[in-house]
Write an enzyme that holds these catalytic residues in place. Sequence first.
Site, short mmCIF file in Angstrom:
data_model
loop_
_atom_site.label_atom_id
_atom_site.label_comp_id
_atom_site.label_asym_id
_atom_site.label_seq_id
_atom_site.Cartn_x
_atom_site.Cartn_y
_atom_site.Cartn_z
N SER A 136 0.87 -1.18 0.00
CA SER A 136 0.00 0.00 0.00
C SER A 136 0.91 1.23 0.00
CB SER A 136 -0.94 -0.02 1.21
OG SER A 136 -0.21 -0.22 2.40
N GLU A 163 1.29 5.51 0.82
CA GLU A 163 0.75 6.67 1.54
C GLU A 163 1.18 7.97 0.86
OE1 GLU A 163 0.77 6.51 5.86
OE2 GLU A 163 1.50 8.58 5.90
N ASP A 194 -1.53 14.51 16.85
CA ASP A 194 -0.57 15.16 17.75
C ASP A 194 -1.26 16.27 18.54
OD1 ASP A 194 1.80 13.73 17.21
OD2 ASP A 194 1.95 14.75 15.28
N PHE A 245 12.46 13.67 10.66
CA PHE A 245 11.17 12.98 10.90
C PHE A 245 11.34 12.00 12.06
CE2 PHE A 245 9.75 13.05 6.16
CZ PHE A 245 9.30 14.34 6.32
N HIS A 296 3.70 -1.17 3.74
CA HIS A 296 3.07 0.14 3.53
C HIS A 296 4.20 1.14 3.28
CE1 HIS A 296 -0.07 3.22 4.04
NE2 HIS A 296 0.81 3.92 4.75
P1 FAD Z 1 -2.35 6.26 19.63
O1 FAD Z 1 -1.66 5.01 19.16
O2 FAD Z 1 -3.80 6.18 19.78
O3 FAD Z 1 -1.70 6.64 21.02
C1 FAD Z 1 -1.08 7.86 21.37
C2 FAD Z 1 -0.55 7.78 22.80
O4 FAD Z 1 -1.62 7.68 23.71
C3 FAD Z 1 0.34 6.59 23.08
O5 FAD Z 1 1.29 6.95 24.02
C4 FAD Z 1 -0.60 5.57 23.62
O6 FAD Z 1 0.08 4.61 24.39
C5 FAD Z 1 -1.55 6.45 24.42
N1 FAD Z 1 -2.91 5.89 24.43
C6 FAD Z 1 -3.63 5.54 23.34
N2 FAD Z 1 -4.84 5.07 23.69
C7 FAD Z 1 -4.88 5.14 25.03
C8 FAD Z 1 -5.88 4.82 25.98
N3 FAD Z 1 -7.07 4.32 25.63
N4 FAD Z 1 -5.60 5.03 27.29
C9 FAD Z 1 -4.40 5.54 27.65
N5 FAD Z 1 -3.41 5.87 26.78
C10 FAD Z 1 -3.65 5.67 25.50
N6 FAD Z 1 -0.76 12.30 12.25
C11 FAD Z 1 -1.56 13.20 11.63
O7 FAD Z 1 -1.78 14.31 12.15
N7 FAD Z 1 -2.16 12.91 10.43
C12 FAD Z 1 -1.99 11.71 9.81
O8 FAD Z 1 -2.53 11.49 8.73
C13 FAD Z 1 -1.17 10.73 10.46
N8 FAD Z 1 -0.99 9.51 9.90
C14 FAD Z 1 -0.24 8.57 10.57
C15 FAD Z 1 -0.12 7.28 10.02
C16 FAD Z 1 0.63 6.31 10.66
C17 FAD Z 1 0.71 4.92 10.05
C18 FAD Z 1 1.31 6.61 11.88
C19 FAD Z 1 2.17 5.57 12.57
C20 FAD Z 1 1.19 7.88 12.44
C21 FAD Z 1 0.42 8.87 11.80
N9 FAD Z 1 0.26 10.15 12.34
C22 FAD Z 1 -0.55 11.08 11.70
C23 FAD Z 1 0.95 10.54 13.59
C24 FAD Z 1 0.05 10.39 14.84
O9 FAD Z 1 -1.07 11.24 14.74
C25 FAD Z 1 0.86 10.76 16.07
O10 FAD Z 1 1.88 9.84 16.30
C26 FAD Z 1 0.03 11.03 17.33
O11 FAD Z 1 0.89 11.60 18.34
C27 FAD Z 1 -0.60 9.80 17.94
O12 FAD Z 1 -1.69 9.35 17.24
P2 FAD Z 1 -1.95 7.76 17.19
O13 FAD Z 1 -3.27 7.48 16.64
O14 FAD Z 1 -0.80 7.10 16.56
O15 FAD Z 1 -1.97 7.49 18.76
#
Ligand code: FAD
Length: 303
Positions: A17, A19, A111, A221, A271
């Site tokens: 895939s 991105e 973020d 990055f 990916h």
């Molecule tokens: P999560 O994995 O949900 O977690 C973030 C933090 O919170 C972690 O420390 C986790 O342990 C903690 N946490 C999560 N859920 C819980 C819970 N229920 N209770 C307690 N703690 C919890 N950013 C963008 O702005 N736009 C994008 O399009 C984008 N695409 C991305 C694509 C990929 C494949 C990846 C790996 C990252 C991407 N990001 C993007 C970056 C991402 O938004 C950041 O890394 C952000 O800081 C965390 O979002 P996440 O969904 O990865 O977090």
Amino acid sequence: MVSFRPSRHGARRIRVSFEFFPPKTPDMEATLWASIERLAPLAPNFVSVTYGAGGSTRERTHNTVARIVRGTPLRPAAHLTCVAATRDEVNEVVRSYWDAGVRHIVALRGDPIAGIGAKYEPHPGGYDQTCDLVAGIKRIGNFEVSVSAYPEKHPEAASLDADIDALRKKVDCGADRAITQFFFDNDLYLRYLDTVRSRGIDIPIVPGILPVQNFKQAASFAARAGASVPEWLAQRFEGLEEDVDTRKLIAAAVAAEQVLDLVDRGVTEFHFYTMNRADLVYAVCHLLGLRPVPKVEAERAAA
Ligand code: FAD
């Protein structure tokens, strides 16, 4: 996806895939569409389009994804975050994707609005964490939902274990696949995969591959993403700052080495973070055994 690459372990079916990020200017838009056209014949499993920090690309992401649905045989996935929006606003975006024919969302927390390193504060009335967003999306429609995973843990997570707990919650809420943050040391990913599997998480954990087109940019990055940069990688690009041609050859060699090693170690799905550029990714896919498929076949694969 389509390729059977012979490896030391026999022929394997490889799926990829790609991105992309939504373009800001007409020039960037032309580059993006040239890249999509070049990569589309490889019939990727899906192509995804990122969502700007703080929801800043809401319209551009939507327009790019909608144009992919209308104008190509590709299956797009729209990235979506919880940041700076109420649940109703996010749900509205999800519904608009459904109406546009999009069936796959990459659900993310996003973020902190104050920037990486600041404390994350959920928007009042918004989705708290990614797991809530995943559940919300699944309530709205029968979307395929991908989420993130962090082989070196998310920088905000107290420990790798705590981060895997968060992944577990996302899976419990319905996530179908995780895509990893990029990494350069394959052992890190494979160790992470073992740990995740030992915790009973069985969705695909697809390795995110960042072909290093520009070492300085990739290192920056990585610093922001909490991904480590091995010394050997820096050494490979050392002294090539002004030598674009050699840098391209080294970039292809480094990316090829990484993915072919993963294939030899049993990985069959990748990916690619394309940075909206096709050449390097196309070359690596060729090495993986992918070949352009005729348009009709690509359309059938996407159906
Ligand atoms: P999560 O994995 O949900 O977690 C973030 C933090 O919170 C972690 O420390 C986790 O342990 C903690 N946490 C999560 N859920 C819980 C819970 N229920 N209770 C307690 N703690 C919890 N950013 C963008 O702005 N736009 C994008 O399009 C984008 N695409 C991305 C694509 C990929 C494949 C990846 C790996 C990252 C991407 N990001 C993007 C970056 C991402 O938004 C950041 O890394 C952000 O800081 C965390 O979002 P996440 O969904 O990865 O977090």
